[in-house]
Write a protein that holds these residues in place. Structure first.
Motif, short mmCIF file in Angstrom:
data_model
loop_
_atom_site.label_atom_id
_atom_site.label_comp_id
_atom_site.label_asym_id
_atom_site.label_seq_id
_atom_site.Cartn_x
_atom_site.Cartn_y
_atom_site.Cartn_z
N SER A 117 -66.42 32.49 -32.66
CA SER A 117 -65.00 32.78 -32.84
C SER A 117 -64.76 33.15 -34.29
CB SER A 117 -64.14 31.57 -32.45
OG SER A 117 -64.45 30.45 -33.28
N ASP A 127 -69.12 27.18 -32.49
CA ASP A 127 -68.79 25.79 -32.16
C ASP A 127 -69.45 25.41 -30.85
OD1 ASP A 127 -66.50 25.61 -29.87
OD2 ASP A 127 -66.23 27.44 -31.04
N ASP A 409 -63.49 20.83 -33.05
CA ASP A 409 -62.61 21.75 -32.33
C ASP A 409 -61.32 21.00 -32.01
OD1 ASP A 409 -61.29 23.28 -30.42
OD2 ASP A 409 -63.13 23.89 -29.42
N ARG A 415 -66.77 18.83 -29.72
CA ARG A 415 -67.37 20.09 -30.16
C ARG A 415 -67.19 20.25 -31.67
NH1 ARG A 415 -68.28 23.84 -26.10
NH2 ARG A 415 -68.02 25.52 -27.62
N ARG A 417 -67.60 22.55 -35.29
CA ARG A 417 -67.50 23.94 -35.74
C ARG A 417 -68.26 24.14 -37.05
NH1 ARG A 417 -61.20 25.16 -35.91
NH2 ARG A 417 -61.38 23.36 -37.29
#
Length: 449
Positions: A117, A127, A409, A415, A417
């Motif tokens: 992203s 991520d 995240d 999660r 990043r």
């Protein structure tokens, strides 16, 4: 140093769960992928002895070397080239299994796969689950290792490099230990790094690849698990006032927690040193009592599990005795006075350090300066303990450094990043350290040839 290489390695690493003691599938997947992509390197899956806690555990070991006198690539016996071990681990702190993770995370459902992203500033992010511990650093170490091996082979320079993606790198308290007998401090069974060192000669130096604060860590604290147990008598909830203690153990849990928090304040105050590289910490990570299927019965046993970060000079047996004395004193004169207190401990490993002027430390600091254009900032009061203490305990000079994370995240705290630019930067730093490490040996240590 390609970001695509890092994403490819992360994709393979995150293709399936890698819980503690079940790293074999991921090790085999990585070995197959790496062998097809870099056949000049030796990719080996080393299985660990199977136990109830580690039924399918394995290390992934990758070796690269060249003996110029022999004139060909080898994986051992590379003349006088000092071996450098670049180390990370395969298992993740959370398991990816909701049954184990949900009581910790408060989140259920699948974690999803790796995603790319754009960050707020337009920078490229990646991520996924388990990137913080420790898939991002492991993938970065792998790519840096390959880059160093390629550069040294192209330069026809003697070298011995080993990449170890180890099993059982995260801390885990084996509930079958310590035994039910009180007042015991026992050691954790050997993990992947210790098993590797048992099987092969120790390397000349090691780089531990894990996400870290800015700087080069040459010292790490130790880790101690403690179990505080209070024993009463089980009793039906319907007659709770006749229980021992009245109302049941859980009713008086706050007394025990406050006693442990008071111990923590005293313990940290006695170890406060703003100039120290490592720092102490204590936390209650789990409380266990009773059975969810029988909430009509008041439990006769209450366990509190603590994680304690140790500093040089800490005596686990003395700490255990201090905790027991603190809880016993706090419960005297309360309804818990009739409930015996016992404290058991499991020493994962003691604190350990590498001399800041050791060759591997100089190489790491020089590589940091070359990458960032300024000296690495000092790291003070660090409370994270990893396999670096295992390596140092075996006499291996070790540094730890790794890519910084960009936080969890917001939509799923499981999660982590990372910025791809940071991962690429650290792959280059690991490769630079490996190249600086190679050369001839003299009385002063290692120098560039």
């Amino acid at each position: 140093m390609s970001e695509d290489r890092i994403v490819d390695a992360l994709t393979v690493l995150t293709a399936g769960p890698t819980p503690y003691g079940q790293e074999l599938a991921t090790a085999e997947r990585l070995a197959g992928w790496g062998t097809s992509r870099w056949p000049d390197l030796a990719w080996r899956v080393d299985r660990l002895p199977a136990t109830a806690e580690m039924p399918r555990s394995a290390n992934l070991v990758v070796t690269a070397g060249r003996d110029v006198t022999a004139g060909h690539n080898v994986t051992a016996g590379c003349g006088d080239a000092p071996e450098l071990l670049i180390c990370s681990h395969l298992d993740t702190s959370l398991t990816g299994e909701p049954g184990f993770d949900e009581p910790i995370t408060g989140v259920s459902g699948p974690t999803g796969g790796l995603r790319r992203s754009a960050g707020p500033a337009g920078d490229a992010l990646v991520d996924g689950f388990g990137l913080g511990v420790a898939r991002a650093a492991a993938a970065t170490a792998l790519v840096g290792f390959v880059a160093a091996a390629e550069a040294l082979r192209a330069a026809d320079r003697p070298h011995r490099l080993t990449l170890l993606l180890a099993a059982t790198g995260t801390h885990r308290y084996h509930l079958s230990q310590p035994p039910e007998t009180p007042a015991r401090v026992v050691r954790q069974q050997p993990g992947g790094v210790a098993r590797h060192l048992d099987r092969y000669p120790p390397p000349a130096a090691a780089v531990l690849a894990k996400s870290s604060p800015p700087g080069v860590l040459t010292a790490e604290p130790g880790a101690l698990y403690l179990r505080v147990r209070l024993t009463g008598r089980f009793h039906p909830v319907l007659a709770r006032e006749r229980a021992v203690p009245p109302g049941g153990l859980i009713t008086h849990l706050g007394v025990v927690i406050e006693a442990l928090e008071a111990f923590r304040r005293r313990h940290l105050a006695a170890r406060a040193d703003p100039t120290a590289a490592v720092g102490a910490e204590v936390g209650i990570g789990a409380v266990r009592a009773g059975q969810p299927a029988k909430p009509d019965l008041l439990p006769g046993r209450l366990d509190l599990h603590l994680y304690l970060v140790t500093v040089p000079g800490d005596d686990p047996s003395r700490i255990r005795d201090e905790v027991q004395a603190a809880v016993t004193a706090a419960t005297a004169g309360t309804p818990l006075a009739e409930c015996p207190v016992s404290v058991d401990g499991q020493l994962v490993h003691p604190a350990a350090a590498t001399a800041p002027d050791a060759p591997i430390a100089r190489h790491a600091c020089d590589a940091w300066t070359a990458a960032y254009g300024e000296q690495a900032p000092p790291v003070l009061g660090w409370t994270g303990s990893t396999d670096g203490v295992v390596l140092r305990g075996r006499g291996v000079p070790t540094v730890r450094l790794g890519p910084p994370g960009r936080g969890a995240d917001p939509a799923d705290p499981r999660r982590d990043r990372y910025a791809l630019a940071d991962l690429r930067m650290f792959a280059g730093i690991y490769a630079d350290i490996a190249v600086r490490h190679t050369g001839t040996i003299d009385s002063a240590g290692y120098r560039m040839a």
